[in-house]
Design a protein around this motif. Sequence first.
Motif, PDB file in Angstrom:
ATOM      1  N   ASP A 209      10.202   0.851 -11.467  1.00 55.61           N
ATOM      2  CA  ASP A 209       8.812   0.440 -11.546  1.00 55.61           C
ATOM      3  C   ASP A 209       8.703  -0.899 -12.250  1.00 55.61           C
ATOM      4  N   TYR A 210       9.481  -1.045 -13.297  1.00 58.09           N
ATOM      5  CA  TYR A 210       9.371  -2.284 -14.058  1.00 58.09           C
ATOM      6  C   TYR A 210      10.092  -3.441 -13.382  1.00 58.09           C
TER       7      TYR A 210
ATOM      8  N   MET B 273       9.285 -11.110  -3.053  1.00 59.81           N
ATOM      9  CA  MET B 273       7.857 -10.897  -3.261  1.00 59.81           C
ATOM     10  C   MET B 273       7.519  -9.405  -3.251  1.00 59.81           C
TER      11      MET B 273
ATOM     12  N   TYR C 110      12.489  -2.090  -3.576  1.00 66.89           N
ATOM     13  CA  TYR C 110      12.356  -0.685  -3.914  1.00 66.89           C
ATOM     14  C   TYR C 110      13.286   0.182  -3.099  1.00 66.89           C
TER      15      TYR C 110
ATOM     16  N   MET D 133      -6.183  -3.282 -13.718  1.00 65.20           N
ATOM     17  CA  MET D 133      -5.439  -4.428 -13.225  1.00 65.20           C
ATOM     18  C   MET D 133      -4.519  -4.001 -12.095  1.00 65.20           C
TER      19      MET D 133
ATOM     20  N   LYS E 259      -2.567  -6.907  -2.587  1.00 68.85           N
ATOM     21  CA  LYS E 259      -1.330  -6.606  -1.877  1.00 68.85           C
ATOM     22  C   LYS E 259      -0.091  -7.066  -2.641  1.00 68.85           C
ATOM     23  N   ASN E 260      -0.236  -7.206  -3.941  1.00 73.35           N
ATOM     24  CA  ASN E 260       0.922  -7.566  -4.752  1.00 73.35           C
ATOM     25  C   ASN E 260       1.451  -6.272  -5.387  1.00 73.35           C
ATOM     26  N   THR E 261       2.167  -5.511  -4.571  1.00 74.06           N
ATOM     27  CA  THR E 261       2.564  -4.180  -5.041  1.00 74.06           C
ATOM     28  C   THR E 261       3.479  -4.203  -6.267  1.00 74.06           C
ATOM     29  N   PRO E 262       4.486  -5.076  -6.330  1.00 73.58           N
ATOM     30  CA  PRO E 262       5.330  -5.014  -7.531  1.00 73.58           C
ATOM     31  C   PRO E 262       4.541  -5.204  -8.814  1.00 73.58           C
TER      32      PRO E 262
ATOM     33  N   ILE F  70       2.589  -2.062  -9.502  1.00 72.80           N
ATOM     34  CA  ILE F  70       3.441  -0.991 -10.017  1.00 72.80           C
ATOM     35  C   ILE F  70       3.759  -1.240 -11.473  1.00 72.80           C
ATOM     36  N   ASP F  71       4.048  -2.494 -11.786  1.00 75.81           N
ATOM     37  CA  ASP F  71       4.342  -2.838 -13.175  1.00 75.81           C
ATOM     38  C   ASP F  71       3.164  -2.484 -14.077  1.00 75.81           C
TER      39      ASP F  71
ATOM     40  N   ARG G  69       2.706   1.246 -14.431  1.00 73.41           N
ATOM     41  CA  ARG G  69       3.770   1.845 -15.212  1.00 73.41           C
ATOM     42  C   ARG G  69       3.523   1.614 -16.697  1.00 73.41           C
TER      43      ARG G  69
ATOM     44  N   LEU H  31       0.363   4.585  -8.884  1.00 74.58           N
ATOM     45  CA  LEU H  31       1.776   4.365  -8.571  1.00 74.58           C
ATOM     46  C   LEU H  31       2.117   4.997  -7.224  1.00 74.58           C
TER      47      LEU H  31
ATOM     48  N   TYR I 292       3.406   3.001  -3.785  1.00 71.66           N
ATOM     49  CA  TYR I 292       4.644   3.268  -3.052  1.00 71.66           C
ATOM     50  C   TYR I 292       4.356   3.721  -1.634  1.00 71.66           C
TER      51      TYR I 292
ATOM     52  N   MET J 299       3.907   0.864   0.557  1.00 78.54           N
ATOM     53  CA  MET J 299       5.129   0.168   0.935  1.00 78.54           C
ATOM     54  C   MET J 299       5.965   0.968   1.921  1.00 78.54           C
TER      55      MET J 299
END
Lengths: 916, 579
Positions: A344-345, A363, A367, B379, B387-390, B393-394, B397, B413, B417, B420
């Motif tokens: 996740d991080y 980008m 995962y 946020m 659409k900025n999934t990472p 997720i950060d 988390r 979360l 996922y 994606m």
Amino acid sequence: MAGLTRTAGAFAVTPHKISVCILLQIYAPSAQMSLPFPFSSVAQHNRLGLYLLSLTKSCDDIFEPKLEELINQLREVGEEMDAWLTDHLTNRFSALASPDDLLNFFNDMRGILGSLDSGVVQDDQIILDPNSNLGMFVRRCILAFNLLSFEGVCHLFSSIEDYCKEAHSSSAQFDASNTNLESLTQYDQMDMENYAMDKATEEIEFQKSASGIVPFHLHTPESLFKATEGLLHTRKETSRTSKKDTEATPVARASSSTLEDTLVDETLFLRTNLQIQGFLMEQADAIETHGSSSSFSSSSIESFLEQLQNLAPELHRVHFLRYLNKLHSDDYFAALDNLLRYFDYSAGTEGFDLVPPSTGCSMYGRYEIALLCLGMMHFRFGHPNLALEVLTEAVRVSQQLSNDTCLAYTLAAMSNLLSEMGIASTTCVLGSSYSPVTSTASSLSVQQRVYILLKESLRRADSLKLRRLVASNHLAMAKFELMHVQRPLLSFGPKASTRHKTCPVSVCKEIRLGAHLISDFSSESSTMTIDGSLSSAWLKDLQKPWGPPVISQDSGSRKSSTFFQFCDHLVSIPGSVAQLIGASYLLRATSWELFGSAPMARMNTLVYATLFGDSSSSSDAELAYLKLIQHLALYKGYKDAFAALKIAEEKFLTVSKSKILLLKLQILHERALHCGNLQLAQRICNELGGLASTAMGVDMELKVEASLREARTLLAAKQYSQAANVAHSLFCTCHKFNLQIEKASVLLLLAEIHKKSGNAVLGLPYALASISFCQSFNLDLLKASATLTLAELWLGLGSNHAKRALDLLHGAFPMILGHGGLELRARAYIFEANCYLSDPSLSVSTDSDTVLDSLRQASDELQALEYHELAAEASYLMAMVYDKLGQLDEREEAASLFKMHIIALENPQGVEQNMA
Amino acid sequence: MVSKDSCRNEIRAAIRQLTDRCLYSAAKWAGEQLVGIEQDPSNFTPANTRFQRGSSSIRRRFSTNESISTPLPSIGFSQAATPLPEEDEAIDGDFYLLAKSYFDCREYRRASHVLRDQVSKKSVFLRYYALYLAGEKRKEEEMIELEGPLGKSDAINRELVSLERDLSALRRTGAIDSFGLYLYGVVLKEKGNESLARASLVESVNSYPWNWSAWSELQSLCTSIEILNSLNLNNHWMKEFFLGNAYQELRMHTESLAKYEYLQGIFSFSNYIQAQTAKAQYSLREFDQVEIMFEELLRNDPYRVEDMDLYSNVLYAKEACAALSYLAHKVFSTDKYRPESCCIIGNYYSLKGQHEKAVMYFRRALKLNKKYLSAWTLMGHEYVEMKNTPAAIDAYRRAVDINPCDYRAWYGLGQAYEMMGMPFYALHYFRKSIFFLPNDSRLWIAMAKCYQTEQLYMLEEAIKCYKRAVNCTDTEGIALNQLAKLHQKLGRNEEAAFYFEKDLERMDAEGLEGPNMFEALVFLATHFKTHKKFEEAEVYCTRLLDYSGPEKEKAKSLLRGIRMAQTGFPSMDLEHFPI
């Protein structure tokens, strides 16, 4: 948030770095001279240089060393001038009285750097090349300092105070104990002050003589004199305080311990980012190598990781290490939690160096690697269906994101999963999931699917130049070739081959291809080496004794040896490569074991244990030990095997999923059967069954083993129909889960059961089937023993078949005598004697030696095994022969032996004592 | 039995004492409660009426406690009367006065220095408290200064060690008063010694219950209901406040509501209680009610910023742009550097679809308070929109790591996922989220959808989830429809018919129409026809006839088929012949 603020190179000025800078100033003073002041020889100077180099690269711990540790190391490196070095260091620190001094210090540091366009360099000038490692270090320090705000400078200043204070508080014992180990014995009697004086004057003399040797120093006599005087002075000073401190130690300790508790967080500084990464890699290797064995406690590493996480919350690799640690200590929930947290991080973009970072799609994160890891985790924890589901998703996602590297790895993992886990049919799991790779294979058997997956993975890995994956795929392929009959995938049409055989040549080829990795690796070592681990190895070397403390001018021989050591490290193989190559040796050993060459199997295992024992993972090392012990049990008898087992137990019993217990039970069972202690044998069988997981398709090996042994126990108890039932159902299981090799031995067991029950006609087809299985899998030893059984069956049909039986036996004799274990050989010998005796054409009186020879051989070998039943048979036959020959003494001897064995067989309790 | 007068007197004295010790936020809280009590008729002056709210009509609408004006009936347990402690000195020392004025000017270190030789309990407390605050202030500054590239921010309050040493010595000698115990508890908590901190705080609140700061510290240490129940607390009306708050944090909303309802009998005009009630109602998703409560709250206390982020969430959920912008403007002009303000503005921009700006404001809120849970979650939502999934997720988390019970972040979360294309991976997160809130149909539906994706296609599991959703009173009616369809897909027509009927009932009750309705009717009509239950089939067909479109034609042909079957004609499938 961190996704955006993540920065690569962390380089902050810390007190330790300032120490290094001070030492660098000593190493390369701006003044022009070929050999700066305190050094007496070029070798000594170079030594400090090397030490500094390793300091700037080292990462034997993530935390920077404290001043005290640094001084200790200096002592080892600096030899005679250690006192001067440490004093200089501490003086420089104590001279820093205000933040302004720091500013001046870094301005001075600029002076020791040469100009970037170093066109004119005099020969005798020591100048740091700004582009050298040390030069870069100095430049980075200066830059980092210049970037500091005033608050930052203040913090640095106060942390320097702490840094020095701590060293000072512990300098009490340190002065007393560490400085002069040789004088430690006389320490009590010695007047500290006098001693220090002596020492100091000695040093002055030494330095004078040194300056005598090196005439360059003569042009700065004043400063030299001052320095020595200062040295004398400080020496006195420290000795006095040290004496005081030693008296006050208990009190000071008591008070400072509470103080230290609170300060401990503040005085720890992390090294640079790269070094931390390298260190974490090493730790990950260590976790795998040691598993959860007793020498390596998972809780200690856990607490360490916690500390690290507090210091660097944005360093996400820590979570991954935690995952690894938990994985190896079998904590499912914590492992899962940490794995998910890590991905996740980090979005999978941190830490996987094998993936080139430039291949786009950063980008979206990576995962799919999370899926791969999760799948492997489920696999390890024994959830094959979950693992398969997750890996299928990994395949899909990596296809979508066209991450071929991950795809190759995933396919390899999948094939590994399918081949390891007993999955009867994948349609129920894979049928639901659509995926180009798996769907083409939906109509195929598990084996064919494994084959396709392996091929696919190999192809991708090859084109992506993933050497390690290629190697491990080759090994997997070899394993596949070893275990499965190569069938054409589309078995129709006129050209469909009907030959069902494994091909030892292709096994060998695959293993060799796998081992090619080592030659491939040496050509690309530069990219694979972890900077950190290498340099920490250097540092460890520096800490090793450097030979006699007297520096001889002609130190050529020693230099070469250290050079060799360094070279050794430079080409040292990363752990993963060594592991793979080690695995290839283990596989070789296994294949020879199956093909039936005991010496080759033993040799390969020994090669593994000696060469790769250090770098291997704990489970691999355990396997090697296991094989060696098995070999001992088979060929040397139980006494040796138990002795070896004891050693292995100490080493591996704490490892999770230890196979040692299994082995112990196996050997105990074997012995119980031989001694005729059937109750014990039954108990052990039950224990074996209890070791296996209850889940379907997991621990297949163990389950097969357990029921095989159960059938054998029943056979020994003469409960033939039950034994046959168990064997039958076992055969069905083997068939269901495609365990071909096990099928051969089950068939042999069935033949054996029918033979013992006196139903030789029924036994014959089983023996023949077993032989044909052995033939198609090239299991030569098993085939020899099946042939022996076949011969026994023939003889069981009547003595008129003795000739045929003898012929069969003689055909198998070379294999049995060359590679067979003690039991098999003894059986063969006794059977041979039996054949001769039952052959009406042979007269005992004329040809007694042939019979007696083999019987004697048999009884010798049975001695080690404590196999009373066979031994009794052998002595009985011997007694009969002697009786016929009229040799009464020998006959009595054999008869008494026979009696002894029979008594032992009927009364197994006596033996049991020393077994438990 | 608590009388309003005794409460009033207690609080009045307490405010003075708290202010003397510079425990301002506790004093503030007590003051709020003081005016929350219905006014004394004796000093009922016209000036007071302005603060006395006349709009209790709204409250009456929602309050079940109809007898507000009558004195509270005696409650089951006897309230232990805690005597107010006497001040140990009648006249404050000069040094104390100086120190207090320094303190008020936020010169903490100076204040504590002035008090270095004072022995009175008040002065001693103030000295340590000032020292503690000085350390805290320095810590905050260092946090910014020390922020390293790997996020190292281990700045600690450097005074904690000496404070702990001195306070524990004081405690051993028994020279510590309840305020000192409170400070000791706070120090212990920061040092990580939770059980000792809890004991100290309990001792503090038992001897001096009016210090709300002590109660809230104690509440933050009660992370589970077991811990809460194990506390040995004296009965006092302050304990009810504490319990209400603690229940709320432990997600026991109805219990918490009950406590507040009881307290409202005495503190009928307390803003605090109203806000807390609104919070609980919000968790129970009673948005309309919450909105009204907040409106009233703002009318009475227009410059309030606390809890207003919750109000903005409600407005966001109701898509009330104008009201949200009004609120944002108001809090912005009141105090723009409050995390709540930034959060409200972020919500506003999010509603307007300007996600970059929203992220900027959430980021600012987080800069002001790194542990601001809802800002992290919100946020995350914004990043999902972008659409900025990472990044999403950060953010989620981080929220989860701050508070692992935050089901919204777990849900986020899972959603990320799933977006994606990793539904199997997402399932774990959905499961986590459901674990913390098992009675929310939305979560069950999300999980069911995850099972339903074409990648997984695990329909049986999806059905199970939908069933759970139905049991949790699914308000949007997705679950019934999906259940029917899934059963239809799996060829279980009986079950499908059952769920279609149920869905139809639901739609009838809510007066809804739409394609779902047609679908249900058509299926039911054909289903009953094939099972020869012509009467039922006819009923559904005639209902279909009310609508125009292809369904009507279908219904007609079905009806014709039914007639023929009924009149005993040879069964001919007339539907296939165009008539």
